[in-house]
Structure formats: structure tokens, C-alpha cells
Design a protein around this motif. Structure first.
Motif, mmCIF file in Angstrom:
data_model
loop_
_atom_site.group_PDB
_atom_site.id
_atom_site.type_symbol
_atom_site.label_atom_id
_atom_site.label_comp_id
_atom_site.label_asym_id
_atom_site.label_seq_id
_atom_site.Cartn_x
_atom_site.Cartn_y
_atom_site.Cartn_z
ATOM 1 N N ARG A 177 63.702 -55.059 -3.299
ATOM 2 C CA ARG A 177 64.092 -55.311 -1.906
ATOM 3 C C ARG A 177 64.287 -54.006 -1.148
ATOM 4 O O ARG A 177 63.824 -53.854 -0.012
ATOM 5 C CB ARG A 177 65.382 -56.128 -1.846
ATOM 6 C CG ARG A 177 65.753 -56.566 -0.432
ATOM 7 C CD ARG A 177 67.142 -57.158 -0.366
ATOM 8 N NE ARG A 177 68.169 -56.151 -0.563
ATOM 9 C CZ ARG A 177 68.630 -55.336 0.388
ATOM 10 N NH1 ARG A 177 68.147 -55.411 1.620
ATOM 11 N NH2 ARG A 177 69.574 -54.459 0.127
ATOM 12 N N GLN A 178 64.950 -53.046 -1.792
ATOM 13 C CA GLN A 178 65.164 -51.749 -1.147
ATOM 14 C C GLN A 178 63.836 -51.044 -0.863
ATOM 15 O O GLN A 178 63.729 -50.279 0.092
ATOM 16 C CB GLN A 178 66.052 -50.866 -2.026
ATOM 17 C CG GLN A 178 67.495 -51.334 -2.093
ATOM 18 C CD GLN A 178 68.324 -50.536 -3.073
ATOM 19 O OE1 GLN A 178 67.837 -49.636 -3.751
ATOM 20 N NE2 GLN A 178 69.618 -50.859 -3.167
ATOM 21 N N ASN A 179 62.837 -51.342 -1.695
ATOM 22 C CA ASN A 179 61.505 -50.762 -1.508
ATOM 23 C C ASN A 179 60.649 -51.622 -0.582
ATOM 24 O O ASN A 179 59.444 -51.390 -0.445
ATOM 25 C CB ASN A 179 60.820 -50.599 -2.875
ATOM 26 C CG ASN A 179 59.809 -49.475 -2.893
ATOM 27 O OD1 ASN A 179 60.063 -48.391 -2.375
ATOM 28 N ND2 ASN A 179 58.648 -49.725 -3.478
ATOM 29 N N GLU A 180 61.287 -52.649 0.014
ATOM 30 C CA GLU A 180 60.641 -53.576 0.947
ATOM 31 C C GLU A 180 59.500 -54.373 0.318
ATOM 32 O O GLU A 180 58.585 -54.806 0.998
ATOM 33 C CB GLU A 180 60.165 -52.837 2.208
ATOM 34 C CG GLU A 180 61.330 -52.227 2.988
ATOM 35 C CD GLU A 180 60.911 -51.670 4.337
ATOM 36 O OE1 GLU A 180 59.705 -51.660 4.637
ATOM 37 O OE2 GLU A 180 61.807 -51.265 5.101
ATOM 38 N N GLU A 181 59.585 -54.578 -0.989
ATOM 39 C CA GLU A 181 58.640 -55.465 -1.679
ATOM 40 C C GLU A 181 59.307 -56.845 -1.754
ATOM 41 O O GLU A 181 59.682 -57.327 -2.819
ATOM 42 C CB GLU A 181 58.295 -54.906 -3.058
ATOM 43 C CG GLU A 181 57.580 -53.562 -2.991
ATOM 44 C CD GLU A 181 57.105 -53.052 -4.340
ATOM 45 O OE1 GLU A 181 56.675 -53.882 -5.172
ATOM 46 O OE2 GLU A 181 57.170 -51.829 -4.556
ATOM 47 N N LEU A 214 69.147 -63.594 -2.310
ATOM 48 C CA LEU A 214 67.991 -64.356 -1.843
ATOM 49 C C LEU A 214 68.036 -64.533 -0.332
ATOM 50 O O LEU A 214 67.000 -64.485 0.343
ATOM 51 C CB LEU A 214 67.933 -65.713 -2.544
ATOM 52 C CG LEU A 214 67.192 -65.692 -3.894
ATOM 53 C CD1 LEU A 214 67.522 -66.929 -4.714
ATOM 54 C CD2 LEU A 214 65.689 -65.575 -3.686
ATOM 55 N N GLY A 215 69.239 -64.722 0.209
ATOM 56 C CA GLY A 215 69.369 -64.760 1.664
ATOM 57 C C GLY A 215 68.913 -63.454 2.292
ATOM 58 O O GLY A 215 68.194 -63.445 3.304
ATOM 59 N N ASN A 216 69.281 -62.337 1.664
ATOM 60 C CA ASN A 216 68.883 -61.028 2.180
ATOM 61 C C ASN A 216 67.368 -60.828 2.147
ATOM 62 O O ASN A 216 66.791 -60.239 3.065
ATOM 63 C CB ASN A 216 69.557 -59.920 1.367
ATOM 64 C CG ASN A 216 71.046 -59.840 1.601
ATOM 65 O OD1 ASN A 216 71.542 -60.277 2.643
ATOM 66 N ND2 ASN A 216 71.776 -59.287 0.652
ATOM 67 N N VAL A 217 66.738 -61.326 1.091
ATOM 68 C CA VAL A 217 65.293 -61.116 0.986
ATOM 69 C C VAL A 217 64.551 -61.986 2.002
ATOM 70 O O VAL A 217 63.544 -61.553 2.584
ATOM 71 C CB VAL A 217 64.799 -61.347 -0.452
ATOM 72 C CG1 VAL A 217 64.486 -62.794 -0.760
ATOM 73 C CG2 VAL A 217 63.567 -60.495 -0.748
ATOM 74 N N ASP A 223 62.335 -64.805 7.732
ATOM 75 C CA ASP A 223 62.468 -66.262 7.661
ATOM 76 C C ASP A 223 63.964 -66.556 7.778
ATOM 77 O O ASP A 223 64.661 -66.792 6.782
ATOM 78 C CB ASP A 223 61.907 -66.784 6.338
ATOM 79 C CG ASP A 223 61.861 -68.310 6.281
ATOM 80 O OD1 ASP A 223 62.534 -68.961 7.114
ATOM 81 O OD2 ASP A 223 61.180 -68.859 5.397
ATOM 82 N N TYR A 224 64.465 -66.525 9.013
ATOM 83 C CA TYR A 224 65.908 -66.572 9.241
ATOM 84 C C TYR A 224 66.521 -67.931 8.913
ATOM 85 O O TYR A 224 67.676 -68.007 8.476
ATOM 86 C CB TYR A 224 66.218 -66.163 10.680
ATOM 87 C CG TYR A 224 65.720 -64.775 10.994
ATOM 88 C CD1 TYR A 224 66.285 -63.667 10.382
ATOM 89 C CD2 TYR A 224 64.648 -64.575 11.874
ATOM 90 C CE1 TYR A 224 65.813 -62.385 10.645
ATOM 91 C CE2 TYR A 224 64.166 -63.293 12.147
ATOM 92 C CZ TYR A 224 64.756 -62.207 11.520
ATOM 93 O OH TYR A 224 64.283 -60.942 11.776
ATOM 94 N N TYR A 230 70.559 -69.919 2.274
ATOM 95 C CA TYR A 230 71.170 -69.225 1.142
ATOM 96 C C TYR A 230 72.505 -68.601 1.521
ATOM 97 O O TYR A 230 73.455 -68.614 0.719
ATOM 98 C CB TYR A 230 70.204 -68.169 0.585
ATOM 99 C CG TYR A 230 69.116 -68.772 -0.255
ATOM 100 C CD1 TYR A 230 69.359 -69.133 -1.581
ATOM 101 C CD2 TYR A 230 67.855 -69.019 0.268
ATOM 102 C CE1 TYR A 230 68.369 -69.711 -2.362
ATOM 103 C CE2 TYR A 230 66.854 -69.597 -0.510
ATOM 104 C CZ TYR A 230 67.119 -69.943 -1.816
ATOM 105 O OH TYR A 230 66.133 -70.514 -2.592
ATOM 106 N N TYR A 231 72.605 -68.062 2.726
ATOM 107 C CA TYR A 231 73.884 -67.498 3.166
ATOM 108 C C TYR A 231 74.968 -68.575 3.218
ATOM 109 O O TYR A 231 76.109 -68.345 2.793
ATOM 110 C CB TYR A 231 73.735 -66.859 4.554
ATOM 111 C CG TYR A 231 72.987 -65.547 4.592
ATOM 112 C CD1 TYR A 231 72.934 -64.708 3.478
ATOM 113 C CD2 TYR A 231 72.329 -65.135 5.757
ATOM 114 C CE1 TYR A 231 72.250 -63.497 3.528
ATOM 115 C CE2 TYR A 231 71.660 -63.925 5.809
ATOM 116 C CZ TYR A 231 71.613 -63.108 4.701
ATOM 117 O OH TYR A 231 70.944 -61.917 4.759
#
Length: 317
Positions: A177-181, A214-217, A223-224, A230-231
């Protein structure tokens, strides 16, 4: 009068009583003393004492059976394992105070020792391998490849429902996620979540963290609506297990507010119900000068400004 707490601590750190040292180490690990450097000193002393009492090498015992190369397997020495556990604990303590040189040294020593004593695919050896990867300087791409390979080894050796494997999956997802993958991170965290729910339960703190991840990703994928699913799930779990004003609960409230504010442009929902709740909760729990409190105030002010709520904004300022 008796000895002060500080005097008692100094006496223990200079002793050779491993049990007392371990009890003090536990207190330090739980931030009882709020002094990470003390934890390093205690952990280092435990290792020194164990090294002092370690007997001279003797002929290694053998057990029945053979390994893949046809050689007899060695029986692990409990005293050596105790020493390696102390190395691992000291590596972790050094990492907490950002002494990365000693951190790498002790993690590497633990890894090599576990591999010799228990085998390279044992749980402790694989966990130590992960620790070494985390503190070794390398590019993000190289780190991701090493973590991917380690996950596969863990899956094969320990199974997908092993806690260490699940922790490793969670870490791999975060690095991706940090690598935007984001898409690969989503797949990794979905596997992790399925295992967490089965092994640790819906409301376990690790399960809820994976739900939040998962909410963060999904937020990263823009995809809000899915992110909010998930949030909201994480929020429900945190409110149930930690209460409505716990900082982890309030952090999740902030994430929901961001999804409405930044993603869906629903300023009214974000400011009145969410940012305001987070701000009031942080002020009560952490105080007005805490970074989380200040951040929530800035977010609320930004949201009000974008919504054109000048009167409400003046009250905040």
C-alpha cells in the motif's frame, strides 16, 4: 525508609538474577517506566548473564530420524534457544530506540541461531528472517520481493492460519500500500482478513486493524463507498471492544470523515457528525495540544471552509 523505585531498578539491572531481570523487562515492555533505553539496558543484561552461565560446547545430541540430506537431525539445545530468544528481544529493544546497527546485529544472530537449532523453516527462524528484512537497508522493490518470498515460505511451512503467517501477510499488504500497489495489497489483506476472522475472531484487535487496512486500500483505489464499508465495520468493532472515545476508535472516525469529505464531497456529514466527534474525543482523551487533536481541528476547519460555513469556522478558529 526503604529503597526508592529507581534504586531498586538499578540494583536489578546490575544483578545476575535472570528471573528478576525478566520481570523488569516485562514491565519495561509494557511501557510501565516509559523509558525505552531502560528496556535496552535490561535486555542487554539478560543476554550477558545467559552468556556467562552458558556451559562450554559439548558433543551434540542426536535424535532418531534423518533430514532431507540423509543426515541425522540435531536436537535443539534449550539453553541455546533461551540465549537466542534474548538476542531477539534485545534486537527489538534496540529497534525501539533506533539503534539500527545493534538491532541488525542481534536479529541476525538470532536468525542464524534459530536456523541452526530449529531449521530454516521453523516458526522462530522465519519470524527472525522477517525482522532482519525489516531493519536491513534496501530499495522498496527489493523489500517487497523478499517479503513475497518469505510469505510463500511461511505458507508452506506454517500454513495460512498460523498467527505469524497472518502477521506477515498484514505487513506485506502495508508495504504494498505504501508503494501504491493497491490492487495487490487488497488481495493480500483479503487473504489475511479471512485467516484473522477464522483464527482470532471478528472483534480481535488484529482483525479490526486488517479491516481498517482494507478500508485504506479502497480509499487509495478511490472506491470511497467500499472504503466506507470497511471503515464502518472497523468502527463498530472498535466501539464494541474499546469504547466510543478510545484513540483507535477516533482514528477510524477520522478515516470515515475523510472518505465523506475528500472522496464523496459530503461536507455536512464530515464536519457535523465526524470531524466534530473526533475533535471532542481527542481533546478529552489526549488534550488540546496533542498532534491528533490539532490534526482533527485542521481537518474540521478545512471542511467547514470548503462548505462555506463561515460562522462555524469562526467558532473553531
Amino acid at each position: 525508609g526503604g529503597e526508592s523505585l529507581e534504586q531498586q531498578v538499578l540494583k536489578i539491572t546490575g544483578s545476575e538474577d535472570v528471573e528478576k531481570l525478566r520481570a523488569l523487562e516485562k514491565l519495561c515492555s509494557r511501557e510501565f517506566f516509559d523509558d525505552p533505553s531502560l528496556l535496552v539496558a535490561v535486555s542487554r543484561r539478560i543476554l550477558e548473564v545467559l552468556e556467562l552461565v552458558m556451559p562450554a560446547p559439548v558433543e551434540e545430541k542426536k535424535v532418531r530420524g534423518e533430514n532431507k540430506n540423509g543426515k541425522k537431525k540435531k536436537e535443539a539445545d534449550p539453553r541455546k534457544l533461551e540465549l537466542l530468544d534474548a538476542c531477539s528481544a534485545l534486537g527489538k529493544a534496540c529497534n525501539n530506540v533506533r539503534d539500527f546497527e545493534d538491532c541488525r546485529r542481534y536479529y541476525k544472530r538470532a536468525k542464524e541461531g534459530y536456523e541452526e537449532q530449529l531449521g530454516p523453516d521453523s516458526e522462530k527462524a522465519l519470524e527472525a528472517t522477517y525482522s532482519v528484512i525489516c531493519v536491513t537497508e534496501m530499495s522498496e522493490g527489493e523489500k517487497i520481493e523478499k517479503l513475497r518470498a518469505l510469505v510463500e515460505r511461511m505458507m508452506a511451512a506454517l500454513g495460512e492460519e498460523n498467527i505469524v503467517t497472518l502477521d506477515m501477510l498484514n505487513t506485506l499488504g502495508e508495504v504494498l500500500r505504501q508503494n501504491e500497489e493497491f490492487e495487490e495489497a487488497r488481495k493480500v489483506w483479503e487473504r489475511c482478513l479471512a485467516g484473522r476472522v477464522k483464527v482470532q475472531g471478528e472483534d480481535h484487535k488484529n482483525t479490526l486493524m486488517t479491516v481498517l487496512n482494507l478500508g485504506n486500500v479502497y480509499y487509495g483505489l478511490e472506491d470511497y463507498e467500499k472504503a466506507l464499508e470497511y471503515y464502518e465495520r472497523a468502527l463498530k468493532g472498535y466501539e464494541k471492544t474499546l469504547g466510543k472515545t478510545h484513540p483507535d476508535t477516533l482514528h477510524t472516525v477520522m478515516n470515515i470523515a475523510a472518505a465523506y469529505h475528500v472522496g464523496l464531497k459530503d461536507y455536512g456529514k464530515a464536519d457535523e457528525e465526524l470531524y466534530q466527534r473526533a475533535l471532542e474525543g481527542y481533546e478529552a482523551q489526549l488534550g488540546k495540544d496533542h498532534e491528533d487533536t490539532k490534526r482533527s481541528a485542521v481537518n474540521l476547519a478545512t471542511c467547514l471552509a470548503q462548505a462555506g460555513e463561515k460562522l462555524k469556522l469562526r467558532k473553531i478558529i
